[in-house]
Write an enzyme that holds these catalytic residues in place. Structure first.
Site, PDB file in Angstrom:
ATOM      1  N   CYS A 143      45.912  58.010   2.458  1.00 14.14           N
ATOM      2  CA  CYS A 143      47.350  58.330   2.383  1.00 14.14           C
ATOM      3  C   CYS A 143      47.669  59.012   1.053  1.00 14.14           C
ATOM      4  O   CYS A 143      47.497  58.427  -0.023  1.00 14.14           O
ATOM      5  CB  CYS A 143      48.173  57.048   2.545  1.00 14.14           C
ATOM      6  SG  CYS A 143      49.932  57.327   2.295  1.00 14.14           S
ATOM      7  N   HIS A 154      54.061  57.748   5.156  1.00 17.08           N
ATOM      8  CA  HIS A 154      54.269  56.719   4.124  1.00 17.08           C
ATOM      9  C   HIS A 154      55.757  56.790   3.819  1.00 17.08           C
ATOM     10  O   HIS A 154      56.263  57.861   3.427  1.00 17.08           O
ATOM     11  CB  HIS A 154      53.415  57.035   2.890  1.00 17.08           C
ATOM     12  CG  HIS A 154      53.582  56.104   1.716  1.00 17.08           C
ATOM     13  ND1 HIS A 154      52.507  55.471   1.110  1.00 17.08           N
ATOM     14  CD2 HIS A 154      54.680  55.741   1.013  1.00 17.08           C
ATOM     15  CE1 HIS A 154      52.947  54.739   0.093  1.00 17.08           C
ATOM     16  NE2 HIS A 154      54.275  54.883   0.008  1.00 17.08           N
ATOM     17  N   HIS A 208      59.289  57.239   2.678  1.00 17.73           N
ATOM     18  CA  HIS A 208      59.827  57.908   1.493  1.00 17.73           C
ATOM     19  C   HIS A 208      61.265  58.306   1.759  1.00 17.73           C
ATOM     20  O   HIS A 208      61.658  58.560   2.892  1.00 17.73           O
ATOM     21  CB  HIS A 208      58.995  59.140   1.112  1.00 17.73           C
ATOM     22  CG  HIS A 208      58.793  60.116   2.230  1.00 17.73           C
ATOM     23  ND1 HIS A 208      57.864  59.923   3.223  1.00 17.73           N
ATOM     24  CD2 HIS A 208      59.415  61.280   2.524  1.00 17.73           C
ATOM     25  CE1 HIS A 208      57.915  60.929   4.074  1.00 17.73           C
ATOM     26  NE2 HIS A 208      58.853  61.769   3.685  1.00 17.73           N
ATOM     27  N   THR A 217      56.534  64.015   8.348  1.00 21.50           N
ATOM     28  CA  THR A 217      55.201  64.621   8.286  1.00 21.50           C
ATOM     29  C   THR A 217      54.230  63.776   7.468  1.00 21.50           C
ATOM     30  O   THR A 217      53.028  63.851   7.673  1.00 21.50           O
ATOM     31  CB  THR A 217      55.265  66.048   7.698  1.00 21.50           C
ATOM     32  OG1 THR A 217      55.852  65.982   6.400  1.00 21.50           O
ATOM     33  CG2 THR A 217      56.088  66.963   8.587  1.00 21.50           C
ATOM     34  N   HIS A 255      64.058  61.143   0.641  1.00 16.30           N
ATOM     35  CA  HIS A 255      64.348  62.411  -0.044  1.00 16.30           C
ATOM     36  C   HIS A 255      65.685  62.272  -0.781  1.00 16.30           C
ATOM     37  O   HIS A 255      66.662  61.777  -0.207  1.00 16.30           O
ATOM     38  CB  HIS A 255      64.504  63.550   0.963  1.00 16.30           C
ATOM     39  CG  HIS A 255      63.288  63.854   1.784  1.00 16.30           C
ATOM     40  ND1 HIS A 255      62.499  64.969   1.562  1.00 16.30           N
ATOM     41  CD2 HIS A 255      62.722  63.211   2.836  1.00 16.30           C
ATOM     42  CE1 HIS A 255      61.514  64.989   2.454  1.00 16.30           C
ATOM     43  NE2 HIS A 255      61.629  63.936   3.242  1.00 16.30           N
ATOM     44  N   HIS A 283      52.035  50.612   0.761  1.00 16.62           N
ATOM     45  CA  HIS A 283      52.152  51.457   1.947  1.00 16.62           C
ATOM     46  C   HIS A 283      53.006  50.807   3.033  1.00 16.62           C
ATOM     47  O   HIS A 283      52.723  49.691   3.474  1.00 16.62           O
ATOM     48  CB  HIS A 283      50.773  51.788   2.529  1.00 16.62           C
ATOM     49  CG  HIS A 283      50.865  52.722   3.695  1.00 16.62           C
ATOM     50  ND1 HIS A 283      50.790  54.089   3.557  1.00 16.62           N
ATOM     51  CD2 HIS A 283      51.097  52.488   5.006  1.00 16.62           C
ATOM     52  CE1 HIS A 283      50.959  54.644   4.733  1.00 16.62           C
ATOM     53  NE2 HIS A 283      51.145  53.705   5.638  1.00 16.62           N
ATOM     54  N   GLY A 293      61.019  64.204  12.382  1.00 15.58           N
ATOM     55  CA  GLY A 293      60.440  65.224  11.512  1.00 15.58           C
ATOM     56  C   GLY A 293      59.627  64.657  10.358  1.00 15.58           C
ATOM     57  O   GLY A 293      59.410  65.318   9.348  1.00 15.58           O
ATOM     58  N   ASP A 306      59.424  67.015  -4.870  1.00 17.72           N
ATOM     59  CA  ASP A 306      58.820  67.537  -3.640  1.00 17.72           C
ATOM     60  C   ASP A 306      58.121  68.863  -3.943  1.00 17.72           C
ATOM     61  O   ASP A 306      58.640  69.688  -4.682  1.00 17.72           O
ATOM     62  CB  ASP A 306      59.912  67.738  -2.579  1.00 17.72           C
ATOM     63  CG  ASP A 306      59.333  67.903  -1.184  1.00 17.72           C
ATOM     64  OD1 ASP A 306      59.546  66.997  -0.347  1.00 17.72           O
ATOM     65  OD2 ASP A 306      58.662  68.932  -0.928  1.00 17.72           O
ATOM     66  N   ASN A 353      63.108  60.445   7.005  1.00 19.13           N
ATOM     67  CA  ASN A 353      62.694  60.872   8.337  1.00 19.13           C
ATOM     68  C   ASN A 353      61.750  59.827   8.926  1.00 19.13           C
ATOM     69  O   ASN A 353      60.933  59.249   8.204  1.00 19.13           O
ATOM     70  CB  ASN A 353      61.998  62.232   8.258  1.00 19.13           C
ATOM     71  CG  ASN A 353      62.933  63.329   7.765  1.00 19.13           C
ATOM     72  OD1 ASN A 353      64.111  63.315   8.082  1.00 19.13           O
ATOM     73  ND2 ASN A 353      62.409  64.257   6.983  1.00 19.13           N
TER      74      ASN A 353
HETATM   75  P1  5GP Z   1      58.751  64.335   5.587  1.00 21.41           P
HETATM   76  O1  5GP Z   1      58.690  65.603   6.387  1.00 21.41           O
HETATM   77  O2  5GP Z   1      57.602  63.426   5.942  1.00 21.41           O
HETATM   78  O3  5GP Z   1      60.077  63.651   5.608  1.00 21.41           O
HETATM   79  O4  5GP Z   1      58.590  64.781   4.082  1.00 21.41           O
HETATM   80  C1  5GP Z   1      57.369  64.966   3.453  1.00 21.41           C
HETATM   81  C2  5GP Z   1      57.666  65.773   2.208  1.00 21.41           C
HETATM   82  O5  5GP Z   1      56.590  65.601   1.346  1.00 21.41           O
HETATM   83  C3  5GP Z   1      57.821  67.278   2.478  1.00 21.41           C
HETATM   84  O6  5GP Z   1      59.100  67.692   2.007  1.00 21.41           O
HETATM   85  C4  5GP Z   1      56.674  67.901   1.681  1.00 21.41           C
HETATM   86  O7  5GP Z   1      57.054  69.101   1.054  1.00 21.41           O
HETATM   87  C5  5GP Z   1      56.326  66.810   0.679  1.00 21.41           C
HETATM   88  N1  5GP Z   1      54.926  66.714   0.307  1.00 21.41           N
HETATM   89  C6  5GP Z   1      53.867  66.625   1.149  1.00 21.41           C
HETATM   90  N2  5GP Z   1      52.716  66.481   0.454  1.00 21.41           N
HETATM   91  C7  5GP Z   1      53.071  66.464  -0.864  1.00 21.41           C
HETATM   92  C8  5GP Z   1      52.315  66.361  -2.070  1.00 21.41           C
HETATM   93  O8  5GP Z   1      51.088  66.230  -2.077  1.00 21.41           O
HETATM   94  N3  5GP Z   1      53.010  66.395  -3.241  1.00 21.41           N
HETATM   95  C9  5GP Z   1      54.377  66.540  -3.271  1.00 21.41           C
HETATM   96  N4  5GP Z   1      54.958  66.563  -4.482  1.00 21.41           N
HETATM   97  N5  5GP Z   1      55.117  66.645  -2.150  1.00 21.41           N
HETATM   98  C10 5GP Z   1      54.478  66.614  -0.959  1.00 21.41           C
HETATM   99 ZN    ZN Z   2      50.618  55.247   1.833  1.00 18.63          ZN
END
Ligand code: 5GP
Ligand code: ZN
Length: 120
Positions: free
Chosen positions: A7, A99, A101, A96, A103, A49, A94, A33, A88
């Site tokens: 992860c 884990h 998180h 991706t 925003h 996690h 959405g 991000d 998300n």
């Molecule tokens: P999700 O789509 O899961 O809500 O958001 C994942 C976010 O993580 C995306 O906005 C993507 O740009 C960011 N992200 C993915 N991998 C990394 C990484 O390795 N480092 C950073 N700083 N952001 C990441």
């Molecule tokens: Zn994790």
């Protein structure tokens, strides 16, 4: 400590991989991000996690996230102007990175469309 080997956010949250951190305490950390959608686009992640907010996230971790939002807003200078918090969940949401998180977006006027920037 529950962390997952494969992860990316477990690795960043526990400094196995370094990132652009803006806040950290015992339970959570926050970093910028890599594909920002606004002048402030920070991700708050628990150090342990959890797949998403739908997982068994302890109340103290949720409280730490709420505290982090306020600290980040202060340090980013967006307390007065406002911000948006988004988490998300799953495919339709959405998500991706699997884990949990949150925003934190701010630093410009965000559209009233809640999905702004996240819609495909
Ligand atoms: P999700 O789509 O899961 O809500 O958001 C994942 C976010 O993580 C995306 O906005 C993507 O740009 C960011 N992200 C993915 N991998 C990394 C990484 O390795 N480092 C950073 N700083 N952001 C990441
Ligand atoms: Zn994790």
């Amino acid at each position: 400590m529950t962390v997952k080997d494969d992860c990316i956010f477990c690795k960043i949250a526990n400094h196995e991989i370094e990132s652009n951190y803006v806040y950290e305490d015992d339970l959570v950390c926050a970093f910028r991000d890599m594909s920002p959608l606004a002048p402030t686009h920070v991700l708050i992640v628990p150090k342990q996690h959890y797949d998403s907010i739908m997982d068994d996230v302890p109340a103290e971790v949720l409280a730490a996230i709420a505290h982090a939002v306020k600290e980040i807003a202060k340090s980013e200078g967006i307390t007065e102007s406002g911000l948006r918090c988004v988490t998300n969940v799953g495919e339709d949401g959405g998500q991706t990175v699997k884990h949990f998180h949150v925003h934190v977006l701010g630093g410009r006027k965000l559209s009233p469309d809640m999905g702004e920037g996240f819609a495909k």
